[in-house]
Design a protein around this motif. Structure first.
Motif, mmCIF file in Angstrom:
data_model
loop_
_atom_site.group_PDB
_atom_site.id
_atom_site.type_symbol
_atom_site.label_atom_id
_atom_site.label_comp_id
_atom_site.label_asym_id
_atom_site.label_seq_id
_atom_site.Cartn_x
_atom_site.Cartn_y
_atom_site.Cartn_z
ATOM 1 N N ALA A 1 11.139 62.633 33.570
ATOM 2 C CA ALA A 1 11.949 61.416 33.658
ATOM 3 C C ALA A 1 12.212 61.085 35.121
ATOM 4 O O ALA A 1 12.188 61.964 35.988
ATOM 5 C CB ALA A 1 13.276 61.600 32.923
ATOM 6 N N ALA A 2 12.453 59.818 35.389
ATOM 7 C CA ALA A 2 12.826 59.397 36.744
ATOM 8 C C ALA A 2 14.097 60.125 37.158
ATOM 9 O O ALA A 2 15.021 60.282 36.365
ATOM 10 C CB ALA A 2 13.022 57.889 36.787
ATOM 11 N N GLY A 3 14.129 60.585 38.388
ATOM 12 C CA GLY A 3 15.303 61.273 38.911
ATOM 13 C C GLY A 3 15.260 62.774 38.764
ATOM 14 O O GLY A 3 16.203 63.465 39.153
ATOM 15 N N GLU A 4 14.150 63.321 38.213
ATOM 16 C CA GLU A 4 14.072 64.767 37.982
ATOM 17 C C GLU A 4 13.235 65.520 39.020
ATOM 18 O O GLU A 4 13.061 66.724 38.914
ATOM 19 C CB GLU A 4 13.493 65.051 36.598
ATOM 20 N N ARG A 5 12.739 64.826 40.013
ATOM 21 C CA ARG A 5 11.916 65.522 41.020
ATOM 22 C C ARG A 5 12.797 66.426 41.880
ATOM 23 O O ARG A 5 13.899 66.042 42.268
ATOM 24 C CB ARG A 5 11.199 64.514 41.918
ATOM 25 N N GLY B 1 0.425 53.563 32.297
ATOM 26 C CA GLY B 1 1.139 54.822 32.494
ATOM 27 C C GLY B 1 2.562 54.585 32.945
ATOM 28 O O GLY B 1 3.051 53.454 32.976
ATOM 29 N N ARG B 2 3.220 55.674 33.311
ATOM 30 C CA ARG B 2 4.607 55.636 33.768
ATOM 31 C C ARG B 2 4.631 56.011 35.247
ATOM 32 O O ARG B 2 3.981 56.962 35.669
ATOM 33 C CB ARG B 2 5.458 56.607 32.953
ATOM 34 N N TYR B 3 5.405 55.245 35.996
ATOM 35 C CA TYR B 3 5.492 55.462 37.435
ATOM 36 C C TYR B 3 6.956 55.520 37.845
ATOM 37 O O TYR B 3 7.820 54.924 37.203
ATOM 38 C CB TYR B 3 4.777 54.330 38.183
ATOM 39 N N GLU B 4 7.217 56.231 38.934
ATOM 40 C CA GLU B 4 8.567 56.293 39.483
ATOM 41 C C GLU B 4 8.554 55.636 40.857
ATOM 42 O O GLU B 4 7.707 55.947 41.700
ATOM 43 C CB GLU B 4 9.039 57.740 39.586
ATOM 44 N N LEU B 5 9.464 54.707 41.054
ATOM 45 C CA LEU B 5 9.661 54.078 42.353
ATOM 46 C C LEU B 5 10.816 54.813 43.012
ATOM 47 O O LEU B 5 11.895 54.931 42.422
ATOM 48 C CB LEU B 5 9.986 52.592 42.197
ATOM 49 N N VAL B 6 10.619 55.304 44.225
ATOM 50 C CA VAL B 6 11.656 56.088 44.895
ATOM 51 C C VAL B 6 11.829 55.643 46.342
ATOM 52 O O VAL B 6 10.893 55.154 46.969
ATOM 53 C CB VAL B 6 11.323 57.607 44.879
ATOM 54 N N CYS B 7 13.033 55.811 46.853
ATOM 55 C CA CYS B 7 13.252 55.741 48.295
ATOM 56 C C CYS B 7 13.266 57.188 48.769
ATOM 57 O O CYS B 7 14.065 57.991 48.278
ATOM 58 C CB CYS B 7 14.574 55.057 48.641
ATOM 59 N N ASN B 8 12.381 57.510 49.706
ATOM 60 C CA ASN B 8 12.256 58.903 50.123
ATOM 61 C C ASN B 8 12.808 59.157 51.522
ATOM 62 O O ASN B 8 12.393 60.088 52.197
ATOM 63 C CB ASN B 8 10.796 59.362 50.028
ATOM 64 N N PHE B 9 13.765 58.332 51.951
ATOM 65 C CA PHE B 9 14.492 58.669 53.165
ATOM 66 C C PHE B 9 15.362 59.886 52.829
ATOM 67 O O PHE B 9 15.791 60.041 51.684
ATOM 68 C CB PHE B 9 15.372 57.504 53.615
ATOM 69 N N PRO B 10 15.634 60.762 53.794
ATOM 70 C CA PRO B 10 16.402 61.973 53.503
ATOM 71 C C PRO B 10 17.714 61.680 52.770
ATOM 72 O O PRO B 10 18.534 60.891 53.230
ATOM 73 C CB PRO B 10 16.666 62.564 54.892
ATOM 74 N N GLY B 11 17.876 62.310 51.607
ATOM 75 C CA GLY B 11 19.106 62.191 50.828
ATOM 76 C C GLY B 11 19.182 60.986 49.921
ATOM 77 O O GLY B 11 20.034 60.943 49.039
ATOM 78 N N HIS B 12 18.301 60.001 50.084
ATOM 79 C CA HIS B 12 18.420 58.774 49.293
ATOM 80 C C HIS B 12 18.041 58.969 47.824
ATOM 81 O O HIS B 12 18.632 58.355 46.949
ATOM 82 C CB HIS B 12 17.593 57.656 49.921
ATOM 83 N N TYR B 13 17.063 59.820 47.543
ATOM 84 C CA TYR B 13 16.668 60.083 46.152
ATOM 85 C C TYR B 13 17.834 60.705 45.390
ATOM 86 O O TYR B 13 18.175 60.268 44.292
ATOM 87 C CB TYR B 13 15.444 60.993 46.131
#
Length: 200
Positions: free
Chosen positions: A128-132, A176-188
């Motif tokens: 699920a999104a948010g589980e990385r 398929g399913r994709y996750e859009l993320v902001c990968n600046f430190p701490g933002h995820y």
């Protein structure tokens, strides 16, 4: 009650640490000039504002923001649970959240007060999104990334989308399913992720 208290304390402490790390990194980048725009004059509006040109394929609007200057100016608290980690003091949304396969353009508008980005990552079955997992740097792995929008007033990769500006990217996405993320430190960890579903 005493059993849940230590977990709650660690969740709050982790969220606060992620937010502090994100803000500190942003301040450092801003101080060194890393976010100074090199946007073409044609895309600049009043001040540092700009908008995207006509985009190809199915267009997905992706507003990104933070408690420093988001849509309401207030934190958007999320309840920890499946697919969610920490507190949502920042946000990233997709509208529509489902599009047909093929050419897809992401139009990202930073309505917050901090720089952000959007990275497109595939979601595996059952994920699920948010589980990385996040590393010690407050970021998730970008292995398998299909592209990103992180250039203020431009397409593709850059140094971050500055507040009040737009970035975009056009990708060919398979069903398929994709996750859009902001990968600046701490933002995820602060809530900057959402799912994008691509249908046949």
């Amino acid at each position: 009650m005493s059993v849940n208290r230590p977990r709650g304390i660690w969740l709050v402490a982790g969220a606060v640490a992620a937010l502090v790390l994100g803000i500190a990194t942003t301040v450092l980048f801003a101080a060194t000039g890393a976010f100074r725009g090199s946007a073409p004059a044609a895309w600049r509006g009043p001040g540092t504002q700009c908008s995207a040109p006509a985009l190809k394929g199915h267009v997905v609007d992706v507003p990104v923001g933070d408690m420093m200057g988001g849509m309401t100016g207030r934190p958007h608290w999320r309840t920890p649970g499946p697919g969610r980690q920490g507190m949502g003091t920042m946000y990233l949304r997709a509208a529509p959240s489902t599009v047909p396969a093929g050419l897809v353009s992401l139009r990202v508008v930073n309505v917050g007060a901090l720089p952000h980005e959007v990275v497109v990552l595939p979601l595996s079955a059952g994920q699920a999104a948010g589980e990385r997992p996040t590393g010690s740097d407050g970021k998730v792995s970008e292995a398998g990334s299909l592209g990103e929008a992180s250039r203020s007033c431009g397409a593709g990769t850059g140094n971050g989308i500055t507040p009040g500006t737009t970035a975009w990217t056009t990708l060919t996405l398979q069903p398929g399913r994709y996750e859009l993320v902001c990968n600046f430190p701490g933002h995820y960890m602060a809530g900057m992720y959402t799912e994008l579903d691509v249908t046949r």
